[in-house]
Scaffold this active site. Structure first.
Site, mmCIF file in Angstrom:
data_model
loop_
_atom_site.group_PDB
_atom_site.id
_atom_site.type_symbol
_atom_site.label_atom_id
_atom_site.label_comp_id
_atom_site.label_asym_id
_atom_site.label_seq_id
_atom_site.Cartn_x
_atom_site.Cartn_y
_atom_site.Cartn_z
ATOM 1 N N ASP A 54 1.090 -1.255 0.111
ATOM 2 C CA ASP A 54 -0.110 -0.046 -0.018
ATOM 3 C C ASP A 54 0.836 1.153 -0.003
ATOM 4 O O ASP A 54 1.658 1.378 0.878
ATOM 5 C CB ASP A 54 -1.029 0.024 1.146
ATOM 6 N N SER A 130 -3.365 15.187 -12.974
ATOM 7 C CA SER A 130 -4.594 15.111 -13.544
ATOM 8 C C SER A 130 -4.994 16.676 -14.206
ATOM 9 O O SER A 130 -4.931 17.698 -13.382
ATOM 10 C CB SER A 130 -5.741 14.520 -12.682
ATOM 11 N N TYR A 143 -9.982 14.901 -4.784
ATOM 12 C CA TYR A 143 -9.131 14.403 -5.819
ATOM 13 C C TYR A 143 -8.229 15.805 -6.428
ATOM 14 O O TYR A 143 -7.113 15.587 -6.605
ATOM 15 C CB TYR A 143 -9.786 13.664 -6.726
ATOM 16 N N LYS A 147 -4.018 16.456 -6.695
ATOM 17 C CA LYS A 147 -3.349 16.239 -7.607
ATOM 18 C C LYS A 147 -2.856 17.673 -8.271
ATOM 19 O O LYS A 147 -1.632 17.694 -8.658
ATOM 20 C CB LYS A 147 -4.185 15.841 -9.114
HETATM 21 N N1 LIG Z 1 -8.104 7.228 -16.114
HETATM 22 C C1 LIG Z 1 -8.065 8.451 -16.089
HETATM 23 O O1 LIG Z 1 -8.909 9.000 -17.033
HETATM 24 C C2 LIG Z 1 -6.894 9.444 -15.612
HETATM 25 C C3 LIG Z 1 -7.108 10.683 -15.792
HETATM 26 C C4 LIG Z 1 -6.107 11.732 -15.293
HETATM 27 C C5 LIG Z 1 -5.132 11.041 -14.274
HETATM 28 N N2 LIG Z 1 -5.489 9.899 -14.067
HETATM 29 C C6 LIG Z 1 -4.575 9.177 -12.996
HETATM 30 O O2 LIG Z 1 -3.969 8.063 -13.358
HETATM 31 C C7 LIG Z 1 -3.525 7.121 -12.374
HETATM 32 C C8 LIG Z 1 -4.096 5.819 -12.878
HETATM 33 O O3 LIG Z 1 -5.363 5.841 -13.071
HETATM 34 P P1 LIG Z 1 -6.235 4.544 -13.629
HETATM 35 O O4 LIG Z 1 -7.460 5.231 -14.281
HETATM 36 O O5 LIG Z 1 -5.580 3.911 -14.496
HETATM 37 O O6 LIG Z 1 -6.781 3.846 -12.084
HETATM 38 P P2 LIG Z 1 -7.127 2.584 -11.887
HETATM 39 O O7 LIG Z 1 -8.122 2.789 -10.616
HETATM 40 O O8 LIG Z 1 -7.739 1.852 -13.032
HETATM 41 O O9 LIG Z 1 -5.692 1.835 -11.378
HETATM 42 C C9 LIG Z 1 -5.140 2.469 -10.292
HETATM 43 C C10 LIG Z 1 -4.259 1.286 -9.608
HETATM 44 O O10 LIG Z 1 -3.861 1.848 -8.465
HETATM 45 C C11 LIG Z 1 -3.714 0.882 -7.534
HETATM 46 N N3 LIG Z 1 -3.771 1.682 -6.223
HETATM 47 C C12 LIG Z 1 -4.946 2.256 -5.630
HETATM 48 N N4 LIG Z 1 -4.646 2.483 -4.312
HETATM 49 C C13 LIG Z 1 -3.273 1.970 -3.951
HETATM 50 C C14 LIG Z 1 -2.704 1.961 -2.854
HETATM 51 N N5 LIG Z 1 -2.974 2.437 -1.702
HETATM 52 N N6 LIG Z 1 -1.355 1.336 -2.952
HETATM 53 C C15 LIG Z 1 -1.027 0.767 -4.113
HETATM 54 N N7 LIG Z 1 -1.553 0.654 -5.324
HETATM 55 C C16 LIG Z 1 -2.805 1.186 -5.202
HETATM 56 C C17 LIG Z 1 -5.040 0.177 -7.873
HETATM 57 O O11 LIG Z 1 -5.241 -1.154 -7.032
HETATM 58 C C18 LIG Z 1 -5.121 0.096 -9.173
HETATM 59 O O12 LIG Z 1 -4.374 -1.065 -9.728
HETATM 60 C C19 LIG Z 1 -4.029 7.753 -11.277
HETATM 61 O O13 LIG Z 1 -3.177 8.608 -10.429
HETATM 62 C C20 LIG Z 1 -5.283 8.607 -11.867
HETATM 63 O O14 LIG Z 1 -5.601 9.665 -10.858
HETATM 64 C C21 LIG Z 1 -6.344 9.007 -14.479
#
Ligand SMILES: NC(=O)c1ccc[n+]([C@@H]2O[C@H](COP(=O)([O-])OP(=O)(O)OC[C@H]3O[C@@H](n4cnc5c(N)ncnc54)[C@H](O)[C@@H]3O)[C@@H](O)[C@H]2O)c1
Length: 163
Positions: A54, A130, A143, A147
């Protein structure tokens, strides 16, 4: 062989990043939650090693980077969560979780690698922010704040560690 650690690498964008890196012959450490998920994700990628941790736990982060066994060439601070809801509706636990995972977690991981990268004279850290960190929107205010802070923290890391 180049090396990388990808947090949150068992799913979503992190899994795609881990795949691109192993396709390019990196040895990749996938740090994520859930032993089964992490093992499955690593088993699917040649050259990947799964480490359950974590990112918001200082003890687990320290143990995870020790388990990887070397200071990586690249750290991808991708792990992050979003909890939807108005700022007044979010529970205290929501505040703690989103701040601790998105902000503290990335900082804890970065501080694990920075001294080693500096003494080696090379290394890269990618922090995920983000568009909401620039333009907050209703329902994702908590959130967005984490960010925005992470973008500022990235500049601080760059100023202190880049040279
Ligand atoms: N998907 C989007 O559109 C988007 C847009 C802007 C930014 N982001 C950022 O990109 C990153 C990934 O996003 P995503 O959409 O792939 O998310 P997701 O939820 O699909 O995957 C996130 C991963 O992080 C892991 N995770 C969560 N909490 C954790 C912890 N405490 N310790 C270790 N691992 C942990 C989860 O288990 C998961 O495997 C994030 O930081 C998100 O804020 C995503």
């Amino acid at each position: 062989m180049k090396t990388a650690i990808v947090t949150g690498g068992a799913a979503g964008l992190g899994a795609d990043i881990a795949k691109v890196l192993t396709d390019n012959h990196y040895r990749v450490g996938i740090i994520d939650l859930g032993a089964d998920r992490v093992e499955r994700a690593a088993a699917a990628l040649p050259g990947a090693v799964g480490i359950e941790a974590d990112v918001s736990s200082p003890e687990q982060v320290e143990a995870a980077f020790a388990a990887f066994g070397e200071v990586p060439d690249l750290l991808v601070n991708n792990a992050g969560i979003v909890r939807f809801g108005g700022l007044e509706e979010q529970s205290v636990q929501d505040y703690i979780d989103v701040l601790n995972i998105n902000l503290l977690g990335s900082c804890l991981c970065a501080r694990q690698v920075a001294p080693g990268m500096m003494s080696r004279g090379s290394g890269h850290i990618i922090n995920f922010t983000s568009i909401n960190g620039i333009h907050p929107a209703p329902g994702v205010g908590l959130y967005s704040g984490t960010k925005a802070a992470m973008a500022n923290m990235t500049q601080a890391m760059s100023i202190e560690w880049g040279p």
